[in-house]
Design a protein around this motif. Structure first.
Motif, PDB file in Angstrom:
ATOM      1  N   SER A   2      10.502  -3.866  10.386  1.00 59.54           N
ATOM      2  CA  SER A   2       9.190  -3.800  10.249  1.00 59.54           C
ATOM      3  C   SER A   2       8.856  -3.637   8.715  1.00 59.54           C
ATOM      4  CB  SER A   2       8.657  -2.748  11.075  1.00 59.54           C
ATOM      5  OG  SER A   2       8.620  -2.655  12.219  1.00 59.54           O
ATOM      6  N   ASN A   3       7.582  -4.083   8.094  1.00 63.68           N
ATOM      7  CA  ASN A   3       7.161  -4.077   6.876  1.00 63.68           C
ATOM      8  C   ASN A   3       6.400  -2.774   6.930  1.00 63.68           C
ATOM      9  OD1 ASN A   3       8.387  -6.352   6.420  1.00 63.68           O
ATOM     10  ND2 ASN A   3       6.556  -7.470   6.638  1.00 63.68           N
ATOM     11  N   VAL A   4       6.915  -1.693   5.985  1.00 64.48           N
ATOM     12  CA  VAL A   4       6.204  -0.294   5.793  1.00 64.48           C
ATOM     13  C   VAL A   4       5.636  -0.231   4.367  1.00 64.48           C
ATOM     14  CG1 VAL A   4       6.513   2.075   6.151  1.00 64.48           C
ATOM     15  CG2 VAL A   4       7.535   0.447   7.918  1.00 64.48           C
ATOM     16  N   LEU A   5       4.565   0.168   4.187  1.00 67.05           N
ATOM     17  CA  LEU A   5       4.108   0.637   2.957  1.00 67.05           C
ATOM     18  C   LEU A   5       4.028   2.021   2.702  1.00 67.05           C
ATOM     19  CD1 LEU A   5       2.680   0.022   0.152  1.00 67.05           C
ATOM     20  CD2 LEU A   5       0.572   0.023   1.233  1.00 67.05           C
ATOM     21  N   ILE A   6       4.624   2.695   1.653  1.00 70.37           N
ATOM     22  CA  ILE A   6       4.531   3.856   1.213  1.00 70.37           C
ATOM     23  C   ILE A   6       3.660   4.159   0.190  1.00 70.37           C
ATOM     24  CG2 ILE A   6       6.092   5.930   0.604  1.00 70.37           C
ATOM     25  CD1 ILE A   6       8.290   4.670   1.608  1.00 70.37           C
ATOM     26  N   ILE A  28      10.717  -2.375   2.810  1.00 70.11           N
ATOM     27  CA  ILE A  28       9.742  -1.060   2.262  1.00 70.11           C
ATOM     28  C   ILE A  28       9.042  -1.783   1.083  1.00 70.11           C
ATOM     29  CG2 ILE A  28       9.514   1.305   1.274  1.00 70.11           C
ATOM     30  CD1 ILE A  28      10.449   0.997   4.127  1.00 70.11           C
ATOM     31  N   PHE A  29       7.584  -1.289   0.786  1.00 70.16           N
ATOM     32  CA  PHE A  29       6.991  -1.319  -0.341  1.00 70.16           C
ATOM     33  C   PHE A  29       6.554  -0.032  -0.893  1.00 70.16           C
ATOM     34  CE2 PHE A  29       6.127  -5.125   2.227  1.00 70.16           C
ATOM     35  CZ  PHE A  29       6.449  -6.450   1.391  1.00 70.16           C
ATOM     36  N   ALA A  30       6.791   0.502  -1.890  1.00 69.37           N
ATOM     37  CA  ALA A  30       6.728   2.054  -2.320  1.00 69.37           C
ATOM     38  C   ALA A  30       5.886   1.770  -3.641  1.00 69.37           C
ATOM     39  CB  ALA A  30       8.001   2.398  -2.471  1.00 69.37           C
ATOM     40  N   VAL A  31       4.622   2.527  -3.410  1.00 71.25           N
ATOM     41  CA  VAL A  31       3.968   2.509  -4.890  1.00 71.25           C
ATOM     42  C   VAL A  31       3.305   4.014  -4.952  1.00 71.25           C
ATOM     43  CG1 VAL A  31       3.135  -0.019  -4.577  1.00 71.25           C
ATOM     44  CG2 VAL A  31       1.750   1.855  -3.398  1.00 71.25           C
ATOM     45  N   SER A  32       2.647   4.455  -6.079  1.00 74.81           N
ATOM     46  CA  SER A  32       2.068   5.551  -6.173  1.00 74.81           C
ATOM     47  C   SER A  32       0.901   5.616  -6.580  1.00 74.81           C
ATOM     48  CB  SER A  32       2.708   6.233  -7.635  1.00 74.81           C
ATOM     49  OG  SER A  32       2.581   5.294  -8.861  1.00 74.81           O
ATOM     50  N   SER A  33      -0.051   4.615  -6.403  1.00 75.61           N
ATOM     51  CA  SER A  33      -1.442   4.559  -6.550  1.00 75.61           C
ATOM     52  C   SER A  33      -2.333   3.953  -5.518  1.00 75.61           C
ATOM     53  CB  SER A  33      -1.716   3.904  -7.937  1.00 75.61           C
ATOM     54  OG  SER A  33      -1.580   2.737  -7.782  1.00 75.61           O
ATOM     55  N   ALA A  34      -3.423   4.272  -5.277  1.00 79.81           N
ATOM     56  CA  ALA A  34      -4.178   3.702  -4.309  1.00 79.81           C
ATOM     57  C   ALA A  34      -4.413   2.370  -4.668  1.00 79.81           C
ATOM     58  CB  ALA A  34      -5.643   4.428  -4.522  1.00 79.81           C
ATOM     59  N   THR A  35      -4.807   1.943  -5.709  1.00 80.86           N
ATOM     60  CA  THR A  35      -5.058   0.692  -6.313  1.00 80.86           C
ATOM     61  C   THR A  35      -3.918  -0.411  -6.064  1.00 80.86           C
ATOM     62  OG1 THR A  35      -6.430   1.580  -8.330  1.00 80.86           O
ATOM     63  CG2 THR A  35      -5.589  -0.847  -8.447  1.00 80.86           C
ATOM     64  N   GLU A  44       0.174  -8.309   1.933  1.00 83.95           N
ATOM     65  CA  GLU A  44       1.495  -8.253   2.535  1.00 83.95           C
ATOM     66  C   GLU A  44       1.120  -8.022   4.159  1.00 83.95           C
ATOM     67  OE1 GLU A  44       4.291  -9.055   1.446  1.00 83.95           O
ATOM     68  OE2 GLU A  44       3.851  -9.233  -0.672  1.00 83.95           O
ATOM     69  N   PRO A  45       1.999  -8.784   4.882  1.00 85.79           N
ATOM     70  CA  PRO A  45       1.850  -8.369   6.584  1.00 85.79           C
ATOM     71  C   PRO A  45       2.549  -7.034   6.890  1.00 85.79           C
ATOM     72  CG  PRO A  45       3.519  -9.883   5.973  1.00 85.79           C
ATOM     73  CD  PRO A  45       3.356  -9.857   4.813  1.00 85.79           C
ATOM     74  N   LEU A  46       1.910  -6.190   6.632  1.00 89.22           N
ATOM     75  CA  LEU A  46       2.095  -4.824   7.013  1.00 89.22           C
ATOM     76  C   LEU A  46       2.205  -4.319   8.414  1.00 89.22           C
ATOM     77  CD1 LEU A  46       0.534  -3.102   3.881  1.00 89.22           C
ATOM     78  CD2 LEU A  46       2.810  -3.772   4.118  1.00 89.22           C
ATOM     79  N   ASP A  47       3.156  -3.635   8.772  1.00 91.09           N
ATOM     80  CA  ASP A  47       3.353  -3.179  10.347  1.00 91.09           C
ATOM     81  C   ASP A  47       2.883  -1.610  10.194  1.00 91.09           C
ATOM     82  OD1 ASP A  47       4.288  -5.463  11.408  1.00 91.09           O
ATOM     83  OD2 ASP A  47       6.046  -5.225  10.349  1.00 91.09           O
ATOM     84  N   VAL A  76      -1.337   4.056  10.436  1.00 91.60           N
ATOM     85  CA  VAL A  76      -1.482   4.671   9.147  1.00 91.60           C
ATOM     86  C   VAL A  76      -0.991   6.333   9.554  1.00 91.60           C
ATOM     87  CG1 VAL A  76      -2.532   5.787   7.278  1.00 91.60           C
ATOM     88  CG2 VAL A  76      -3.163   3.542   7.897  1.00 91.60           C
ATOM     89  N   LEU A  77       0.024   6.602   8.746  1.00 88.27           N
ATOM     90  CA  LEU A  77       0.595   8.180   9.000  1.00 88.27           C
ATOM     91  C   LEU A  77       0.366   8.738   7.822  1.00 88.27           C
ATOM     92  CD1 LEU A  77       2.312  10.234  10.262  1.00 88.27           C
ATOM     93  CD2 LEU A  77       4.368   9.030   9.436  1.00 88.27           C
ATOM     94  N   ILE A  78      -0.622   9.780   7.538  1.00 89.30           N
ATOM     95  CA  ILE A  78      -0.811  10.668   6.521  1.00 89.30           C
ATOM     96  C   ILE A  78       0.378  11.538   6.531  1.00 89.30           C
ATOM     97  CG2 ILE A  78      -2.066  12.465   5.524  1.00 89.30           C
ATOM     98  CD1 ILE A  78      -4.459  10.743   6.533  1.00 89.30           C
TER      99      ILE A  78
END
Length: 225
Positions: A2-6, A28-35, A44-47, A76-78
């Protein structure tokens, strides 16, 4: 898998989650900012999305609102140190599917992520989408950028067909045969009129062009050719 954004501003935790989830087979796509996070939700086709609330450029709830406002139903998992009942209620009411308080065990995060991915897989079967346009096949509700679009039964059938053939050229022959159940010669003008009406509905002023006419071939709903 799966494609997961952190979206997590804490570098050590972000790296740890990224490594652990990659080892589980996820992309995995991992970023630190809301932007950065918002951009990836659009490209991206995120799951699934793992979302911190304290980000380098603002609050994660603002990002969550933008995601839901656009019509995207990505689970979305907070994950947050904000542990009050009020914080958890606010996160869930804003559009999160689950809420995990820091610190947490990686195994629990994995279990919650698996649950969200299972739910997302079931939901995706009932929803057709391209970018910010989607049809809920259960309710027959069409939205774009979070705004509901009213369509006639025929326009709804036409849009559903185009979405099922997203990013493919659909000929008039295909539309006549599969949507109108008729010969092309009889229905060519009708098809052109209906395509024009559908375009007006799903490409309001300020919205991007997604329904393209391919000269000499037919039509294509999706990314620019």
């Amino acid at each position: 898998m799966s494609n997961v954004l952190i979206v997590e501003d804490h570098r050590t935790l972000r790296s740890s989650l990224e490594q652990g989830l990659r080892e589980e087979g996820h992309t995995i796509f991992a970023v630190s900012s809301a932007t950065e996070g918002l951009l990836l939700t659009r490209t991206e086709p995120l799951d699934a999305i793992i979302l911190d609330l304290q980000l380098t450029d603002g609050d994660g709830l603002t990002l969550l609102r933008e995601i839901r406002k656009s019509g995207r139903a990505t689970p979305v998992l907070i994950v947050s140190a904000r542990d009050s009942v009020e914080d958890r209620i606010l996160g869930l009411d804003t559009g999160a599917d689950d809420y995990l308080v820091k610190p947490f065990a990686f195994g629990e995060l994995l279990a919650r992520l698996r649950s969200l991915l299972r739910r997302g897989a079931v939901a995706s079967e009932a929803v057709l989408r391209h970018d910010d346009l989607q049809i809920d096949l259960m309710t027959r509700k069409v939205t774009r950028q979070g705004e509901e679009i009213s369509l006639t039964r025929r326009l709804l059938e036409l849009l559903e067909y185009l979405l099922r053939h997203k990013n493919q050229v659909v000929t008039r022959e295909m539309l006549a045969r599969d949507v109108w159940k008729a010969s092309t010669a009889t229905w060519t003008n009708v098809i052109e009129v209906q395509i024009r009406e559908l375009r007006i509905k799903i490409e309001r002023p300020g919205w991007s062009r997604i329904l393209h006419t391919i000269r000499g071939e037919g039509y294509r709903l999706g990314d620019p050719p």
